[in-house]
Write a protein that holds these residues in place. Structure first.
Motif, PDB file in Angstrom:
ATOM      1  N   LEU A 348      94.531  -7.683  44.346  1.00 50.18           N
ATOM      2  CA  LEU A 348      93.726  -7.772  45.626  1.00 50.18           C
ATOM      3  C   LEU A 348      94.332  -9.259  46.147  1.00 50.18           C
ATOM      4  N   GLU A 349      94.689  -9.310  47.290  1.00 49.38           N
ATOM      5  CA  GLU A 349      95.448 -10.732  47.904  1.00 49.38           C
ATOM      6  C   GLU A 349      94.124 -11.072  48.999  1.00 49.38           C
ATOM      7  N   ALA A 350      93.950 -12.190  49.187  1.00 50.83           N
ATOM      8  CA  ALA A 350      92.886 -12.580  50.330  1.00 50.83           C
ATOM      9  C   ALA A 350      93.406 -12.370  51.598  1.00 50.83           C
ATOM     10  N   SER A 351      92.799 -11.678  52.291  1.00 49.70           N
ATOM     11  CA  SER A 351      93.193 -11.707  53.759  1.00 49.70           C
ATOM     12  C   SER A 351      93.534 -12.770  54.765  1.00 49.70           C
ATOM     13  N   PRO A 352      94.537 -12.723  55.506  1.00 52.86           N
ATOM     14  CA  PRO A 352      94.674 -14.072  56.401  1.00 52.86           C
ATOM     15  C   PRO A 352      93.595 -14.075  57.513  1.00 52.86           C
ATOM     16  N   LEU A 353      92.583 -13.064  57.709  1.00 48.53           N
ATOM     17  CA  LEU A 353      91.739 -13.089  58.708  1.00 48.53           C
ATOM     18  C   LEU A 353      90.532 -13.983  58.031  1.00 48.53           C
ATOM     19  N   ARG A 354      90.387 -14.259  56.861  1.00 49.63           N
ATOM     20  CA  ARG A 354      89.147 -15.112  56.129  1.00 49.63           C
ATOM     21  C   ARG A 354      89.065 -16.503  56.978  1.00 49.63           C
ATOM     22  N   GLY A 355      87.979 -16.695  57.485  1.00 48.42           N
ATOM     23  CA  GLY A 355      87.658 -18.000  58.141  1.00 48.42           C
ATOM     24  C   GLY A 355      88.383 -17.882  59.446  1.00 48.42           C
ATOM     25  N   GLN A 356      88.601 -16.766  60.226  1.00 50.13           N
ATOM     26  CA  GLN A 356      89.301 -16.698  61.508  1.00 50.13           C
ATOM     27  C   GLN A 356      88.167 -16.278  62.615  1.00 50.13           C
ATOM     28  N   THR A 357      88.431 -16.753  63.760  1.00 50.84           N
ATOM     29  CA  THR A 357      87.835 -16.394  64.861  1.00 50.84           C
ATOM     30  C   THR A 357      88.753 -15.758  65.824  1.00 50.84           C
ATOM     31  N   VAL A 358      88.913 -14.525  65.942  1.00 48.39           N
ATOM     32  CA  VAL A 358      89.841 -13.899  66.849  1.00 48.39           C
ATOM     33  C   VAL A 358      89.387 -13.241  67.954  1.00 48.39           C
ATOM     34  N   LYS A 359      90.187 -12.765  68.850  1.00 53.65           N
ATOM     35  CA  LYS A 359      89.728 -12.188  70.408  1.00 53.65           C
ATOM     36  C   LYS A 359      89.426 -10.570  69.929  1.00 53.65           C
ATOM     37  N   MET A 360      88.407  -9.982  70.324  1.00 53.70           N
ATOM     38  CA  MET A 360      88.451  -8.638  70.129  1.00 53.70           C
ATOM     39  C   MET A 360      89.424  -7.754  70.565  1.00 53.70           C
ATOM     40  N   THR A 361      90.231  -6.631  70.091  1.00 55.71           N
ATOM     41  CA  THR A 361      91.174  -5.835  70.678  1.00 55.71           C
ATOM     42  C   THR A 361      90.539  -4.914  71.787  1.00 55.71           C
ATOM     43  N   ARG A 362      91.480  -4.556  72.520  1.00 53.20           N
ATOM     44  CA  ARG A 362      90.882  -3.697  73.489  1.00 53.20           C
ATOM     45  C   ARG A 362      90.398  -2.335  72.922  1.00 53.20           C
ATOM     46  N   MET A 363      91.253  -1.847  72.096  1.00 53.38           N
ATOM     47  CA  MET A 363      91.250  -0.597  71.119  1.00 53.38           C
ATOM     48  C   MET A 363      89.626  -0.743  70.455  1.00 53.38           C
ATOM     49  N   ARG A 364      89.374  -2.142  69.671  1.00 56.77           N
ATOM     50  CA  ARG A 364      88.317  -2.196  68.923  1.00 56.77           C
ATOM     51  C   ARG A 364      86.968  -2.058  70.041  1.00 56.77           C
ATOM     52  N   LYS A 365      87.034  -2.548  71.256  1.00 61.12           N
ATOM     53  CA  LYS A 365      85.965  -2.766  72.200  1.00 61.12           C
ATOM     54  C   LYS A 365      85.791  -1.257  72.760  1.00 61.12           C
ATOM     55  N   VAL A 366      86.691  -0.317  72.723  1.00 58.15           N
ATOM     56  CA  VAL A 366      86.608   1.086  73.355  1.00 58.15           C
ATOM     57  C   VAL A 366      86.025   1.600  72.362  1.00 58.15           C
ATOM     58  N   ILE A 367      86.298   1.576  71.047  1.00 57.05           N
ATOM     59  CA  ILE A 367      85.782   2.337  70.126  1.00 57.05           C
ATOM     60  C   ILE A 367      84.219   1.887  69.704  1.00 57.05           C
ATOM     61  N   GLY A 368      84.090   0.689  69.999  1.00 57.41           N
ATOM     62  CA  GLY A 368      82.692   0.229  69.748  1.00 57.41           C
ATOM     63  C   GLY A 368      81.790   0.613  70.967  1.00 57.41           C
ATOM     64  N   ASP A 369      82.235   0.538  72.169  1.00 50.83           N
ATOM     65  CA  ASP A 369      81.693   0.908  73.349  1.00 50.83           C
ATOM     66  C   ASP A 369      81.231   2.459  73.203  1.00 50.83           C
ATOM     67  N   ASN A 370      82.051   3.412  72.755  1.00 53.09           N
ATOM     68  CA  ASN A 370      82.132   4.871  72.525  1.00 53.09           C
ATOM     69  C   ASN A 370      80.892   5.118  71.560  1.00 53.09           C
ATOM     70  N   MET A 371      81.189   4.325  70.384  1.00 51.28           N
ATOM     71  CA  MET A 371      79.963   4.806  69.240  1.00 51.28           C
ATOM     72  C   MET A 371      78.492   4.413  69.591  1.00 51.28           C
ATOM     73  N   MET A 372      78.424   3.443  70.405  1.00 52.27           N
ATOM     74  CA  MET A 372      77.016   3.004  70.988  1.00 52.27           C
ATOM     75  C   MET A 372      76.694   3.775  72.102  1.00 52.27           C
ATOM     76  N   LYS A 373      77.654   4.195  72.871  1.00 54.75           N
ATOM     77  CA  LYS A 373      77.085   5.321  73.921  1.00 54.75           C
ATOM     78  C   LYS A 373      76.644   6.395  73.422  1.00 54.75           C
ATOM     79  N   ALA A 374      77.338   7.123  72.281  1.00 58.92           N
ATOM     80  CA  ALA A 374      76.962   8.207  71.491  1.00 58.92           C
ATOM     81  C   ALA A 374      75.845   8.137  70.798  1.00 58.92           C
ATOM     82  N   LEU A 375      75.641   7.108  70.068  1.00 61.64           N
ATOM     83  CA  LEU A 375      74.210   6.809  69.424  1.00 61.64           C
ATOM     84  C   LEU A 375      73.211   6.591  70.437  1.00 61.64           C
TER      85      LEU A 375
END
Length: 592
Positions: A348-375
């Motif tokens: 297992l290699e360490a992910s380059p995302l470790r320690g990073q703060t990145v902008k949430m992608t549009r796809m990730r926002k859509v998935i999150g909104d749909n799941m919250m709406k459903a719940l």
């Protein structure tokens, strides 16, 4: 005349979209069907093409703004009227190049030649000079991809190319891909060299009309001033042909113009391209490796340090990793008898995302909104049953080779689960239904449109198998493979993503025993498939009575909206699916 660009209908239930990126700026010229902007909806991300050729005179909707279907996004001046002043500068600039003695001959065919006219000295390093024709630009290669590195040019200046013929290879942090030629003609100019990085939309090359000649003649007479350096070192060549390899920088620039000034210098030129090849001694440590290649190597247990890269500068490409993986499989059977005792943990290699703060992608926002709406809009809970699929797995083992040869797709266990789920939905319509909150009604669907959750690189996507209840195993297998491939390659359309009445999520493909999956909005239930595991089970044998045997077992979980589906309804549905799978009566579908 002004042509309006509007937001088209992007799916059955899509009413609005968000502009995520403009691919063209105001004042730029666009061609018919050329990608103009990117739009994201709750179903899919897609590009909007230009409906007309002309100048993008006005952008009406800025990036990150949301508008309804049919709203005006931009205005294009097609040049047939005088509504825009964007094309007026062209005649004024067209007069300026007139005194130039060298440009008119090459610039005459186009009214836009004034823009490339001052470019010859800027692009001289590529040996192309300023050329006129169709620009080859770096296309959008993913939602979060903003730049790419040219790893290899497959054509040289002066070569003829056909439409969609691979022109160059580009590497990004997500994928390595080939860029095809947008038109047929002659490659007149290369503006971005190998191992150089350019932003999306940047000009990579220029392709002229068929029969056109590369405007390299002016360059060829300027470059010989630099060429004498290798000429002076040509005397030791008879003693040792490899000696000219010493100047690694100059030959790369003079290689292409050399044939024009004098026929005497092409002799060393062909030998010089071989010089860069030995430079990379190893591709594992020193050469850059894209995240995609690292992931591929990790999944196939390939040691990058032992792989010799065939890309530019010794770069390891995905083809190199796949070749190494195939080569490793050949000796594996011989070593198999001695290997069972030693099971090695995966590297297992360490992910380059470790320690990073990145902008949430549009796809990730859509998935999150749909799941919250459903719940928040449903009363969800989950019921689980255990299923013995030993007979099903034996049938699959008997039929998979002939099935693949006959149908052209692999026979995985998934089509059996889809078939069983669809059959059971016909007998239990409450599971294949929707609550219409505004109207206070319930819709029981008369078709089984089953969404298949796919773990794609951009995020979780759910393409839909329309009419799954009317398909046999082969039809379901083909449609599943087609949609999964399109989801992972980014080729899904809005229609592929809309219309689901029920969803299946195969979390067992990643080793999970079972999961409490979330019911998507506007559906009553979702079926989760767990991992298939061999374990001892008590069975009732007709001759031996109760006995213990090793069986293929899996868990099925049904999450459902308790406002519509009761626990008894969920249990009855799962029991029907279990009975169909354990009976395993699929011989007709499999041709057995």
């Amino acid at each position: 005349m002004a042509v309006s660009v509007t937001l088209p209908a992007l799916g059955e239930s899509v009413t609005e979209g968000t502009v995520t990126r403009w691919l063209k700026a105001e004042g730029e010229r666009v061609e018919v069907d050329e990608p103009l902007l990117e739009v994201s909806t709750d179903k899919v991300d897609t590009e909007i093409p230009s409906p007309s050729a002309g100048i993008l005179s006005s952008i009406k909707v800025a990036e990150d703004e949301t508008v309804e279907v049919g709203a005006e996004l931009a205005v294009i001046d097609d040049g047939s009227g005088d509504t825009e002043a964007g094309q007026e500068p062209a005649p004024a600039q067209q007069e300026a190049p007139a005194p130039e003695p060298q440009e008119p001959a090459a610039a005459a065919p186009s009214t836009e030649s004034e823009a490339p006219a001052p470019a010859p000295t800027a692009d001289s390093a590529q040996g192309g000079g300023s050329a006129e024709g169709t620009d080859v630009t770096l296309p959008a290669l993913g939602e979060s991809v903003t730049e790419g590195t040219v790893t290899r040019w497959l054509k040289e200046v002066g070569d003829s190319v056909e439409v969609d013929e691979p022109l160059l290879e580009v590497s990004t942090d997500k994928v390595d891909t080939e860029i095809p030629a947008p038109v047929a003609g002659v490659l007149l100019e290369i503006t971005v060299g190998e191992d150089e990085t350019a932003e999306v939309g940047a000009k990579l090359a220029v392709i002229g009309a068929p029969g056109a000649s590369a405007p390299a003649a002016p360059k060829a007479e300027e470059k010989p001033a630099e060429a004498p350096a290798p000429a002076a070192e040509q005397k030791p060549a008879p003693a040792q042909p490899a000696a000219p390899a010493a100047p690694t920088e100059a030959p790369a620039e003079t290689e292409k113009p050399a044939p024009a000034p004098a026929p005497a210098k092409p002799a060393p030129a062909p030998a010089q391209p071989a010089a860069p090849a030995p430079v990379p001694a190893s591709g594992g440590e020193g050469a850059y490796v894209t995240p995609l290649v690292r992931k591929l190597a990790s999944e196939n247990n390939v040691d990058l340090g032992s792989v010799k890269g065939t890309g530019v500068g010794g770069r390891i490409r995905k083809q190199d990793v796949l070749a190494a993986a195939e080569a490793a499989k050949a000796p594996a059977p011989a070593a198999a008898p001695a290997a069972p005792a030693a099971a090695k943990a995966p590297k297992l290699e360490a992910s380059p995302l470790r320690g990073q703060t990145v902008k949430m992608t549009r796809m990730r926002k859509v998935i999150g909104d749909n799941m919250m709406k459903a719940l928040h809009s449903q009363a969800q809970l989950t019921t689980v049953v255990e299923v013995d699929i030993t007979r099903l797995m034996k049938l699959r083992g008997q039929a998979k080779d002939a099935f693949a040869a006959r149908e052209g797709v692999k026979l995985s266990p998934m089509p059996f689960f889809v078939k069983a789920a669809a059959q059971a939905l016909k007998a239990h319509p409450v599971i294949n239904a929707r609550i219409n909150d505004d109207e206070g009604t319930i819709t029981y669907f008369d078709s089984e449109n089953i969404g298949i959750a796919v773990d794609a690189e951009k995020g979780l996507m759910t393409p839909v198998i329309k009419g799954a209840g009317d398909l046999n195993i082969a039809g379901i297998a083909k449609k599943t493979a087609e949609l999964a491939g399109k989801a992972r390659s980014g080729g899904l359309t809005p229609d592929d993503m809309s219309g689901a009445t029920f969803t299946i999520s195969n979390t067992g493909s990643r080793g999970a025993l079972f999961d409490t999956v979330i019911v998507p909005p506007n559906q009553a239930a979702i079926l989760g498939i767990g991992a298939t595991v061999k374990r001892p089970v008590v069975i009732d044998h007709p001759e031996l009575g109760e006995t213990i045997a090793v069986r293929n077992m899996t868990y099925l979980s049904l999450s459902y909206d308790h406002r519509l589906v009761d626990g008894a309804d969920a249990a009855r549905y799962l029991t029907s699916v279990k009975a169909i799978l354990e009976a395993g009566e699929f011989e007709v579908d499999l041709g057995l």
